[in-house]
Design a protein around this motif. Structure first.
Motif, PDB file in Angstrom:
ATOM      1  N   ARG A  73      -5.027   6.361  -0.067  1.00 45.94           N
ATOM      2  CA  ARG A  73      -4.262   5.130   0.108  1.00 45.94           C
ATOM      3  C   ARG A  73      -4.558   4.176  -1.045  1.00 45.94           C
ATOM      4  O   ARG A  73      -5.699   3.737  -1.234  1.00 45.94           O
ATOM      5  N   ALA A  74      -3.516   3.878  -1.808  1.00 46.38           N
ATOM      6  CA  ALA A  74      -3.625   2.913  -2.901  1.00 46.38           C
ATOM      7  C   ALA A  74      -3.062   1.586  -2.423  1.00 46.38           C
ATOM      8  O   ALA A  74      -1.962   1.527  -1.868  1.00 46.38           O
ATOM      9  N   GLY A  75      -3.831   0.531  -2.602  1.00 47.84           N
ATOM     10  CA  GLY A  75      -3.412  -0.784  -2.121  1.00 47.84           C
ATOM     11  C   GLY A  75      -3.465  -1.838  -3.200  1.00 47.84           C
ATOM     12  O   GLY A  75      -4.164  -1.707  -4.215  1.00 47.84           O
ATOM     13  N   PHE A  76      -2.698  -2.879  -2.966  1.00 48.62           N
ATOM     14  CA  PHE A  76      -2.686  -4.021  -3.871  1.00 48.62           C
ATOM     15  C   PHE A  76      -2.545  -5.266  -3.009  1.00 48.62           C
ATOM     16  O   PHE A  76      -1.675  -5.340  -2.137  1.00 48.62           O
TER      17      PHE A  76
ATOM     18  N   LEU B   5     -14.052   5.942   2.668  1.00 51.43           N
ATOM     19  CA  LEU B   5     -14.646   5.145   1.603  1.00 51.43           C
ATOM     20  C   LEU B   5     -13.542   4.395   0.891  1.00 51.43           C
ATOM     21  O   LEU B   5     -12.507   4.966   0.538  1.00 51.43           O
ATOM     22  N   SER B   6     -13.751   3.114   0.708  1.00 53.24           N
ATOM     23  CA  SER B   6     -12.790   2.270  -0.007  1.00 53.24           C
ATOM     24  C   SER B   6     -13.463   1.712  -1.252  1.00 53.24           C
ATOM     25  O   SER B   6     -14.592   1.200  -1.183  1.00 53.24           O
ATOM     26  N   THR B   7     -12.779   1.834  -2.383  1.00 47.41           N
ATOM     27  CA  THR B   7     -13.276   1.255  -3.638  1.00 47.41           C
ATOM     28  C   THR B   7     -12.234   0.279  -4.157  1.00 47.41           C
ATOM     29  O   THR B   7     -11.032   0.461  -3.933  1.00 47.41           O
TER      30      THR B   7
ATOM     31  N   SER C 163       0.830  -1.200   0.000  1.00 50.79           N
ATOM     32  CA  SER C 163       0.000   0.000   0.000  1.00 50.79           C
ATOM     33  C   SER C 163       0.863   1.248   0.000  1.00 50.79           C
ATOM     34  O   SER C 163       1.953   1.273   0.581  1.00 50.79           O
ATOM     35  N   GLU C 164       0.362   2.270  -0.686  1.00 49.57           N
ATOM     36  CA  GLU C 164       0.968   3.603  -0.733  1.00 49.57           C
ATOM     37  C   GLU C 164      -0.012   4.565  -0.072  1.00 49.57           C
ATOM     38  O   GLU C 164      -1.098   4.814  -0.595  1.00 49.57           O
ATOM     39  N   PRO C 165       0.351   5.144   1.101  1.00 49.54           N
ATOM     40  CA  PRO C 165      -0.628   5.946   1.855  1.00 49.54           C
ATOM     41  C   PRO C 165      -0.877   7.333   1.289  1.00 49.54           C
ATOM     42  O   PRO C 165      -1.858   7.977   1.655  1.00 49.54           O
ATOM     43  N   ASN C 166      -0.001   7.816   0.417  1.00 46.85           N
ATOM     44  CA  ASN C 166      -0.162   9.161  -0.133  1.00 46.85           C
ATOM     45  C   ASN C 166      -0.060   9.116  -1.653  1.00 46.85           C
ATOM     46  O   ASN C 166       0.814   9.713  -2.263  1.00 46.85           O
TER      47      ASN C 166
ATOM     48  N   PHE D  71      -9.980   6.563   0.893  1.00 53.62           N
ATOM     49  CA  PHE D  71      -9.816   7.991   1.117  1.00 53.62           C
ATOM     50  C   PHE D  71     -10.884   8.475   2.097  1.00 53.62           C
ATOM     51  O   PHE D  71     -11.935   7.844   2.263  1.00 53.62           O
ATOM     52  N   PRO D  72     -10.632   9.602   2.789  1.00 54.11           N
ATOM     53  CA  PRO D  72     -11.598  10.123   3.760  1.00 54.11           C
ATOM     54  C   PRO D  72     -12.724  10.866   3.067  1.00 54.11           C
ATOM     55  O   PRO D  72     -12.527  11.535   2.049  1.00 54.11           O
ATOM     56  N   VAL D  73     -13.922  10.757   3.647  1.00 53.63           N
ATOM     57  CA  VAL D  73     -15.076  11.527   3.160  1.00 53.63           C
ATOM     58  C   VAL D  73     -15.638  12.426   4.261  1.00 53.63           C
ATOM     59  O   VAL D  73     -16.513  13.244   3.999  1.00 53.63           O
TER      60      VAL D  73
END
Length: 770
Positions: free
Chosen positions: A497-500, A535-537, A487-490, A527-529
């Motif tokens: 946060r981008a994750g794999f 919210l995570s997609t 994951s990349e938090p920024n 990302f924060p809402v």
């Protein structure tokens, strides 16, 4: 090393000092007679005994020039200055005709420095505080300072009775080996922590707040039961934060008494506190001295409400919220001053948020030092300001907290200083890198899958980029799993946060009469809402195959296996709201999660899951109450679900049953089939058992009520419990906080179970809140 050939530093130091005194007397007697009534001038200098130190250096120390008129006092002063240089064990200054004679004996050179007798503390840690070095001049003063430094290391680790003795071993060519002999003592533990003046919270509750812990049965593992003076300041702060976050605005730690027992083998700590009264928020208002800042607009942004228990965290959150609103509105240099007035009669604090114009100060630059591994941008990402932005002291403090919260650094300090002009500020960030990776091998036990072996590698700061990487390989009696996550938090320089994640697993379950093979690939964005909402997609590729299906297994599973391997592409989202993210209410927290996944491919489906949970502490926060409701639904447009898709209620969801022990079951074969729907309600209470809290043991009672149902297509098979059929379980729990993690031991009794259910009366799991 043979210490018998050496001699103690204490004796050698005394001898050297004796010789020095004799030399000093000789110098005085050699000069006092002929110069007592007159001055003396010399034309030549003779220096004897020096090998490493040059003649000119010694004359510089002496401070007497040729031909200079000197007295006996001047000669004595010169002798003292040479001696104070720390380079000589003996100094004798005398006159011989017109010649000033300086006789010296140089201190030896240190050949090597060694530590002996230590087993609890490594050489490297002790030598790091030693300033005596090889190829440097040995001095008794420095050796004594090094002895004190080593002793201090042991004291900081709770071994205050450790004895350190420096010894020197003479060698040829005026060299010595310097050896520090250590006699290690046992740990001097904190035997008792007591409180005086506490009325609203028990000693056991307050002890759980402190960093320092009382000695218990795990004293050889838990090092916080040793006394450390610098930890007392932390304890004072966290104790103050604890009370103030619960409305005790006047709370004070008046003093902390620390005493040793007569045997000097334990500490007794007493915190003298003054609690004061609990206050609540009274009137909340906003005033503005800035024309473009409408007080009513800012008032609507506040979250603090009258009647709520006072907490500084709530104030800080609202101040940050208002300042952020001003920035979004383009109002620079707006500062929020909380003006608090007391209403002692009603025990309320009235708060006026005053919007005032702050000084016009800008951030000139942000300087980062000490990050040998972590990239600058990882630290800069924690700042909400950049060079050229208006300076906000509150934002700098919050940035410092975010940097520390990364967990990458042992120490992190953020300070502001004046820049190149009076309206410029330089922000200095000084960090000390800490360990961020782990490699572990071990074994685990789960009552659902049995004994397993585990190997894992984790890195929270991969390549210094702030990214996390985790690789795990595990094998148990019935399954094998290989997983990788990154994951990349920024991502894109934002709070994104981008994750794999990738997961491959197989099962080999003789009791189920079939095996499975699965592979999942899932990239995601989170990302924060809102303040507490995220919210995570994600996109997911999933491969599932049923293998080695026995002819004796349920007809439903055989029919599902006939479809072969199934590949599915899906997209989904999960919304989560967690009040613990803000941390405003330390007593009550609640969580809500809702998610949906939409699948296309070999199967078209909609998968919906939801969870709502609340946790609160009652009876002076001695008892914790938890309530959780969760459920899920699988809806297929075609092809129906398979046994690998449906829900099974393991011990994490519902206690008291084996994995697959409840739910739809083939009446002929007894195979558990799982269900497309499930719903569970869990109620739990956790409370102390009267044992010393340092043991980390508490008790609990719980009740679980729920069911899993709806197989879908039954292929004409006779299915038991295919409709909603509730089960109820009660039980007792022993919670144990151990060095390997919080464990819970559950003892259960099924109050409402069906004939074909598979129950169990005991299991061991990792303890979690929600």
């Amino acid at each position: 090393m043979n210490l018998k050939t050496g001699y103690a530093l204490g004796r050698s130091t005394s001898l050297l000092r004796t010789v020095a005194v004799v030399s000093f007397v000789g110098a005085v007697s050699g000069v006092a007679g002929p110069t007592q009534a007159q001055n003396f001038a010399f034309n030549d200098v003779a220096i004897n005994g020096n090998q490493r130190v040059a003649d000119g250096t010694i004359l510089t120390f002496a401070g007497i020039a040729r031909g200079e008129q000197v007295t006996a006092g001047s000669v004595n002063d010169a002798s003292q200055r040479i001696r104070e240089s720390g380079l000589f064990s003996e100094v004798n200054v005398r006159t011989q005709g017109n010649t000033l004679v300086i006789d010296v004996v140089e201190f030896p050179t240190v050949n090597r420095v060694n530590i002996e007798g230590n087993s609890q503390v490594r050489d490297a840690q002790l030598l790091s505080v030693v300033r005596s070095e090889p190829r440097r001049v040995y001095t008794p003063t420095q050796a004594e300072a090094d002895t004190a430094a080593i002793t201090e290391v042991y004291a900081s680790l709770g071994r205050i009775n450790a004895v350190v003795t420096p010894r020197i071993i003479p060698l040829s060519d005026n060299r010595v080996d310097l050896v520090f002999e250590v006699v290690e003592s046992g740990l001097t533990e904190v035997e008792r922590i007591a409180f005086v003046g506490n009325r609203n919270f028990s000693e056991s509750r307050l002890r759980r707040v402190l960093e320092t812990k009382q000695a218990g049965i795990l004293r050889q593992v838990i090092t916080r039961d040793t006394f450390a003076a610098d930890r007392v300041a932390v304890d004072r702060r966290v104790l103050t934060d604890f009370y103030q976050s619960r409305g005790y605005a006047d709370f004070q730690v008046q003093n902390v008494d620390v005493a040793l027992t007569r045997e000097r083998d334990a500490y007794l700590m007493t915190f003298n506190v003054q609690e004061g009264q609990q206050f609540k928020f009274g009137n909340i208002s906003v005033s503005s001295a800035i024309p473009e800042a409408d007080a009513e607009v800012f008032r609507a942004a506040l979250k603090t409400r009258p009647g709520a228990v006072y907490t500084p965290v709530s104030l800080e959150s609202d101040i940050s919220r208002l300042e952020l609103l001003a920035t979004r509105m383009g109002i620079n240099f707006l500062q929020v001053e909380p003006r608090i007035t007391r209403d002692d009669r009603n025990l309320q604090l009235n708060v006026e948020f005053a919007l005032v114009r702050g000084e016009r100060i800008f951030v000139e630059r942000i300087d980062i030092e000490g990050n040998s591994t972590t990239l600058d941008r990882v630290i800069r990402n924690q700042f909400r300001v950049v060079e050229g932005d208006p300076f906000n002291p509150r934002e700098v403090r919050e940035s410092a907290e975010r940097i520390r919260a990364l967990g990458f650094f042992q120490n992190a300090a953020v300070n502001a200083r004046e820049g190149s002009g009076p309206n410029q500020v330089i922000v200095d960030v000084d960090v000390e890198e800490g360990p961020t990776g782990s490699l572990s091998f071990g074994a685990n036990y789960n009552t659902d899958v049995g004994l397993g072996l585990l190997a894992s590698y984790g890195q929270d700061n991969f390549l210094g980029r702030g990214q996390s990487l985790d690789v795990q390989v595990s094998t148990a009696e019935t399954n094998r799993v290989l997983s990788l996550s990154f994951s990349e938090p920024n991502f894109l320089g934002r709070d994104l946060r981008a994750g794999f994640a990738m997961n491959y697993g197989t099962t080999d379950n003789e009791n189920a009469n079939f095996d499975t093979e699965s592979f999942t690939l899932r990239p995601s964005l989170n990302f924060p809402v809102s303040d507490n909402g995220r919210l995570s997609t994600y996109y997911s590729f999933n491969y599932e195959d049923l293998t080695d299906v026995s002819t004796t297994v349920s007809e439903i599973i055989q029919e599902e296996a006939e479809r072969g391997a199934v590949s599915t592409n899906s997209v989904g989202y999960t919304y989560s709201f967690d009040s613990r993210r803000a941390g405003i209410d330390p007593v009550t927290s609640y969580v809500f999660r809702f998610g949906q996944e939409f699948g296309v491919g070999d199967s078209n489906f909609v998968k919906t899951t939801a969870l709502a949970a609340v946790e609160t502490q009652v009876l002076s926060e001695e008892v914790t109450l938890r309530a959780t409701i969760e459920g899920g639904s699988l809806d297929y447009a075609d092809n129906d679900s398979r046994v690998t898709d449906r829900y099974f209620l393991g011990s994490r969801l519902m206690r008291g049953f084996d994995a697959g022990g409840i739910g739809p079951r083939d009446a002929d074969t007894g195979d558990a089939l799982g269900g497309n729907k499930y719903a569970v309600a869990r109620l739990e209470a956790e409370f102390p058992l009267g044992l010393p809290e340092e043991y980390g043991v508490s008790g609990g009672l719980f009740l679980d009520h729920g069911s899993v149902w709806d197989v879908g297509n039954t292929y004409s098979a006779d299915v038991l419990y295919n409709d909603f059929t509730a089960r109820t379980v009660v039980g007792a729990t022993i919670f144990w906080t151990t060095p390997i993690g919080p464990l819970r031991f559950n003892f259960t009794e099924a109050l409402d179970a069906q004939d074909e259910d598979e129950t169990k009366s005991f299991d061991v799991t990792i303890s979690t809140s929600f």
